[in-house]
Design a protein around this motif. Structure first.
Motif, short mmCIF file in Angstrom:
data_model
loop_
_atom_site.label_atom_id
_atom_site.label_comp_id
_atom_site.label_asym_id
_atom_site.label_seq_id
_atom_site.Cartn_x
_atom_site.Cartn_y
_atom_site.Cartn_z
N PRO A 216 -4.68 8.61 -0.37
CA PRO A 216 -3.80 8.03 0.66
C PRO A 216 -3.46 6.55 0.42
O PRO A 216 -2.40 6.09 0.85
CB PRO A 216 -4.61 8.21 1.95
N THR A 217 -4.36 5.82 -0.27
CA THR A 217 -4.03 4.43 -0.55
C THR A 217 -2.85 4.33 -1.52
O THR A 217 -2.00 3.44 -1.39
CB THR A 217 -5.24 3.68 -1.14
N LEU A 218 -2.78 5.25 -2.49
CA LEU A 218 -1.64 5.28 -3.41
C LEU A 218 -0.37 5.63 -2.66
O LEU A 218 0.70 5.03 -2.90
CB LEU A 218 -1.90 6.29 -4.52
N GLN A 219 -0.45 6.60 -1.77
CA GLN A 219 0.74 7.02 -1.02
C GLN A 219 1.23 5.89 -0.12
O GLN A 219 2.44 5.65 0.00
CB GLN A 219 0.41 8.26 -0.20
N TYR A 220 0.28 5.22 0.53
CA TYR A 220 0.66 4.13 1.43
C TYR A 220 1.36 3.01 0.66
O TYR A 220 2.39 2.47 1.10
CB TYR A 220 -0.59 3.60 2.14
N ARG B 202 5.41 1.73 0.98
CA ARG B 202 5.78 0.36 1.39
C ARG B 202 6.32 -0.45 0.22
O ARG B 202 6.70 -1.61 0.40
CB ARG B 202 4.56 -0.35 1.97
N GLY B 203 6.38 0.14 -0.97
CA GLY B 203 6.94 -0.58 -2.11
C GLY B 203 6.04 -1.67 -2.64
O GLY B 203 6.51 -2.68 -3.19
N ILE B 204 4.73 -1.51 -2.51
CA ILE B 204 3.77 -2.51 -2.99
C ILE B 204 3.42 -2.21 -4.44
O ILE B 204 3.23 -1.05 -4.82
CB ILE B 204 2.51 -2.50 -2.11
N GLY C 151 -6.33 -4.14 3.19
CA GLY C 151 -5.76 -5.10 2.24
C GLY C 151 -4.30 -4.83 1.96
O GLY C 151 -3.49 -5.76 1.84
N LEU C 152 -3.92 -3.56 1.84
CA LEU C 152 -2.53 -3.20 1.60
C LEU C 152 -1.66 -3.55 2.81
O LEU C 152 -0.50 -3.94 2.66
CB LEU C 152 -2.42 -1.71 1.29
N GLN C 153 -2.20 -3.41 4.01
CA GLN C 153 -1.43 -3.75 5.21
C GLN C 153 -1.11 -5.24 5.27
O GLN C 153 -0.08 -5.64 5.86
CB GLN C 153 -2.20 -3.32 6.46
N GLN D 104 4.89 -7.23 -3.60
CA GLN D 104 3.78 -8.07 -4.04
C GLN D 104 2.74 -7.21 -4.75
O GLN D 104 2.65 -6.01 -4.55
CB GLN D 104 3.14 -8.78 -2.84
N ARG D 105 1.95 -7.89 -5.58
CA ARG D 105 0.94 -7.17 -6.35
C ARG D 105 -0.39 -7.14 -5.60
O ARG D 105 -0.80 -8.14 -5.02
CB ARG D 105 0.76 -7.81 -7.73
N PHE D 106 -1.04 -5.98 -5.70
CA PHE D 106 -2.36 -5.81 -5.07
C PHE D 106 -3.18 -4.92 -5.98
O PHE D 106 -2.73 -3.84 -6.40
CB PHE D 106 -2.22 -5.17 -3.68
N THR D 107 -4.39 -5.37 -6.30
CA THR D 107 -5.26 -4.61 -7.21
C THR D 107 -6.58 -4.32 -6.51
O THR D 107 -7.18 -5.21 -5.90
CB THR D 107 -5.53 -5.40 -8.50
N ALA D 108 -7.00 -3.07 -6.61
CA ALA D 108 -8.31 -2.65 -6.07
C ALA D 108 -9.09 -2.00 -7.20
O ALA D 108 -8.59 -1.08 -7.86
CB ALA D 108 -8.14 -1.69 -4.90
N SER D 109 -10.32 -2.45 -7.42
CA SER D 109 -11.19 -1.90 -8.47
C SER D 109 -12.49 -1.42 -7.83
O SER D 109 -13.12 -2.17 -7.07
CB SER D 109 -11.49 -2.95 -9.54
#
Length: 782
Positions: free
Chosen positions: A692-696, A700-702, A729-731, A737-742
């Protein structure tokens, strides 16, 4: 007094056997039912044979006075046969056999052979009551019948001998008590063993299902990578390989079918054609080697999985060349040599140093070293896929001279490939068969030990009750019985067959002869010859698991011993010879019955193993179908709609693949599917929460990058907390904008690192690290 009462209460509790303990109503319990069916069948057959044998003996010894008794014996034998066929209750039959034997015994105590046969009929009836009549009434019923018989026989001419009445009561009490104690102990053992085997099978089943699910999901991810992702990448790159729009649309149509199958919308997929190695979108392909007919003829010797793997390797190599080599085309050569198919793909691009790439220092010549991990993944992917499907792959490359990928595939029959694929199932079936076979063997050993122990205890009790003990022969007889038990327990199953056969055969013959010597070999009458004693060592030999030839030799020696004894006694007294013969025949018959019980247990064990294997396969099929539905559900939840719509539009010609908007859409979908494919099936808890994080982010075009190392969360709750932090974090991230989660393992748990690349100076936190050390502890912010 209270101690005695407690001991009696414990004894009667152990004598009580519930029907549920012996009847396999629980599908996990098979050995108890198999043992009881074997015991019931052989006991009824043996008792019926004894009744049919007594009938003519009564007529021979009593003449016309024995017609009524003979008719009753025939009817009794017939009822036992009907009980075997129709599963009639055994209690009335056992009581009838006991009562009829008592009547014959009372009518003719002076006729040694007939009286001996009647006594043995009573003994068998007591055994039947103890072994086959379940519940709490078996022991009291048999004790009451024994006391009535003692009263009746005491009024007969033979009743003057108190030893006879005492031994009769003691023998029946011992038979029914020892039989019931042994039965209860054996049933408890086999039930616990069955449940242990069932738990082991359940664990193996769960492991097999998990392996199957991981294999299926991994293969689907690999196929997704080889087809839709590579097709989208080829269109996004816009190389010369997409100039043939008809080929691109055909491939898009096949990819749409694949995506719909992953989502469960259709259950069939067009068969892979070996010619597809030449028809991949991307670089232009120049073909060499054998013609279509010869190549397809060779492919007839390959399973569909192997063909799919070969096509996947070619796609992987072609996609890598398209992205990194700088070449405009690739050469693909197919050849057949003997029993091998060879596929070779070569590009004339910039090439790379394979050793350097494996060390991660450079890739494709001038390409920066940051691309090395991707090239390393390309190498490992091809080699792993080839190894998994039984063919060889090699990659050679020289800087400035291009790259060559060679596949060498052995040609086998499709049936052989299918058999190889089913190897794990066959192994599971073998493991179940070995487990049930081991349980049956242990059951037989325990039952044999119970029989020999009961016979030894019974002989000791009869000695203490004043049984005939001429020449003090019963002492060494009991000593040989104890020796046999010691040899049995000290010798592991299947070891030293000749040694244990020698010693147990010696003990068998010695016990038979000493039992006869204690009674002056029948000269003192028939009542005091302990014929059962000699069965103890021989039953131990049967239960030890030695080869049939050793059992036959031991039986032959024992039979010869009986024959020599009868022949010797015939020169002294005909009646004594008949008593010796009767004792020997009874002992041999009981041993034969025991052998039949063992054979029945092993046969029923094989049937049970086969039935359990069929049940296992049925459960596996059901669970695999359910697992496939869960996997389909995962792909539905993964949000493949955009990719399906885009590829369908290109396949139908509604959208041109070379339009800039189409290429941009392909870039977005390729990126999304590549990130989706890294969420492997081993992420049982974390995977469903990360999708769901990928879909979200896509909605939103993030510009979202997700990195997962393969370490799973401890449970669903921990996975949910991680995904909640990522969503938060995505919200807080604006579109584009770029957002990275590891997510990676750290500190006996998982660490989540989120990087928000923003130009807003007022944001207080651009990097956050959260450590999850377990489901009971919250995240530690660093």
């Amino acid at each position: 007094m209270s101690v005695v009462i407690r001991m009696l209460r414990v004894l009667f509790t152990r004598l009580h056997v519930e029907r549920s303990e012996a009847i396999d109503t629980d599908p996990d319990i098979w050995a108890a039912g198999a043992f009881m069916r074997a015991l019931s069948r052989v006991t009824l057959i043996g008792c019926a044979a004894l009744a049919f044998a007594v009938a003519p003996l009564v007529i021979v010894r009593l003449g016309t006075d024995g017609y009524a008794f003979a008719a009753a014996e025939v009817v009794l034998g017939a009822v036992m046969v009907l009980a075997l066929l129709m599963q009639l209750p055994p209690a009335p039959i056992a009581l009838a056999a006991f009562g009829l034997g008592a009547v014959i015994l009372t009518h003719s105590p002076e006729l040694a052979v007939l009286a001996s046969a009647a006594t043995w009929q009573m003994n068998f009836a007591s055994f039947m009551m103890g072994a086959l009549v379940l519940g709490g009434g078996a022991v009291p019923l048999m004790l009451a019948a024994t006391l009535v018989c003692a009263v009746v026989t005491s009024s007969s001419p033979h009743g003057a001998d108190p030893r006879f009445t005492t031994s009769l009561v003691l023998i029946q009490v011992l038979i029914v008590t020892v039989t019931r104690l042994a039965l209860a102990s054996l049933l408890r053992y086999v039930n616990s063993t069955d449940r242990a085997i069932a738990r082991s099978e359940m664990a193996r089943e769960e492991a097999a299902l998990q392996r199957q699910a991981i294999t299926q999901m991994s293969e689907q991810i690999r196929v997704l990578h080889d087809t839709a992702i590579n097709t989208l990448g080829a269109i996004a790159n816009g190389n010369s390989g997409v100039s043939d729009m008809a080929q691109v649309r055909t491939q898009c149509s096949r990819d749409v079918a694949l995506l719909r199958r992953l989502r469960g919308e259709q259950h069939t997929l067009p068969d892979d054609d070996i010619l597809d190695v030449f028809c991949q979108p991307g670089l232009r392909v120049t073909r060499h080697g054998v013609e279509d007919d010869e190549l397809r003829a060779a492919a007839q010797h390959l399973s569909s999985d192997v063909i799919r793997a070969v096509i996947g390797c070619v796609r992987e190599a072609q996609t890598n060349a398209m992205k990194h080599s700088g070449a405009d085309e690739v050469d693909i050569t197919a050849s057949v040599a003997g029993s091998r198919l060879r596929i070779e793909l070569h590009d004339a691009g910039r090439g790379f140093d394979v050793a350097d790439v494996l060390r991660g220092t450079s890739a494709h010549g001038a390409t920066p070293a940051t691309h090395a991990p991707k090239t390393t993944g390309f190498l490992s992917s091809i080699h792993e896929r080839a190894r998994a499907h039984g063919f060889a792959a090699s990659v050679t490359s020289t800087v400035g001279a291009g790259t060559t990928v060679r596949l060498t595939i052995p040609l086998r029959d499709r049936a052989s490939s299918t058999a190889l694929a089913g190897g794990s199932a066959s192994l599971g079936s073998t493991q179940r068969s070995v487990a049930t076979q081991g349980a049956a063997t242990t059951l037989i050993r325990r039952a044999g030990a119970f029989w020999a122990t009961g016979a030894t205890i019974g002989s000791t009790v009869l000695l203490g009750a004043g049984g005939t003990n001429l020449h003090l022969a019963l002492f060494p007889m009991i000593g040989f019985m104890v020796l046999a038990l010691m040899i049995f327990w000290r010798t592991p199953p299947g070891s030293s067959p000749r040694t244990i056969t020698f010693w147990l055969t010696l003990c068998t013959c010695a016990v038979y002869l000493l039992a006869g010597a204690a009674n002056d070999f029948g000269m003192q009458g028939w009542t005091q010859w302990n014929a059962i004693a000699a069965t103890a060592p021989y039953v131990l030999l049967l239960s030890h698991g030695v080869a049939a030839r050793y059992v036959a030799v031991a039986g032959g020696i024992w039979t010869l011993c009986v024959a020599l004894t009868v022949t010797t006694m015939a020169t002294v007294s005909a009646d004594a010879a008949l008593v010796a013969l009767t004792a020997g025949v009874i002992a041999l018959a009981v041993s034969a019955m025991w052998s039949a019980i063992q054979a029945q247990i092993l046969r029923l064990n094989r049937q049970a193993a086969s039935a359990r294997d069929a049940l296992f396969q049925a459960r596996m099929a059901t669970e695999l179908a359910a697992g496939a539905q869960r996997i389909h559900r995962r792909w539905v939840d993964a949000g493949l709609d955009n990719a399906v719509h885009l590829l369908s539009a290109i396949a139908n010609g509604d959208v041109a693949a070379d339009e800039p908007s189409s290429r941009q859409a392909c870039i977005v979908e390729e990126r999304y599917l590549r990130q989706l494919s890294q969420i492997g099936p081993d992420l049982v808890h974390l995977g469903p929460e990360l999708v769901p994080t990928l879909q979200y982010a896509r909605a939103r075009g993030i510009d979202y990058t997700l990195r997962v190392t393969g370490a799973d969360a401890e449970d669903d709750a921990e996975a949910r907390r991680i995904s909640t932090e990522i969503i938060a974090g995505l919200q807080a991230t604006s579109p584009r904008q770029r957002f990275t989660a590891s997510v990676f393992p750290a500190h006996d748990g998982l660490q989540l690192t989120m990087v928000h690349a923003t130009k807003q100076k007022h944001r207080p936190l651009d990097v956050m690290e959260l450590v999850y050390a377990g489901s009971e502890s919250g995240p530690l912010v660093r």
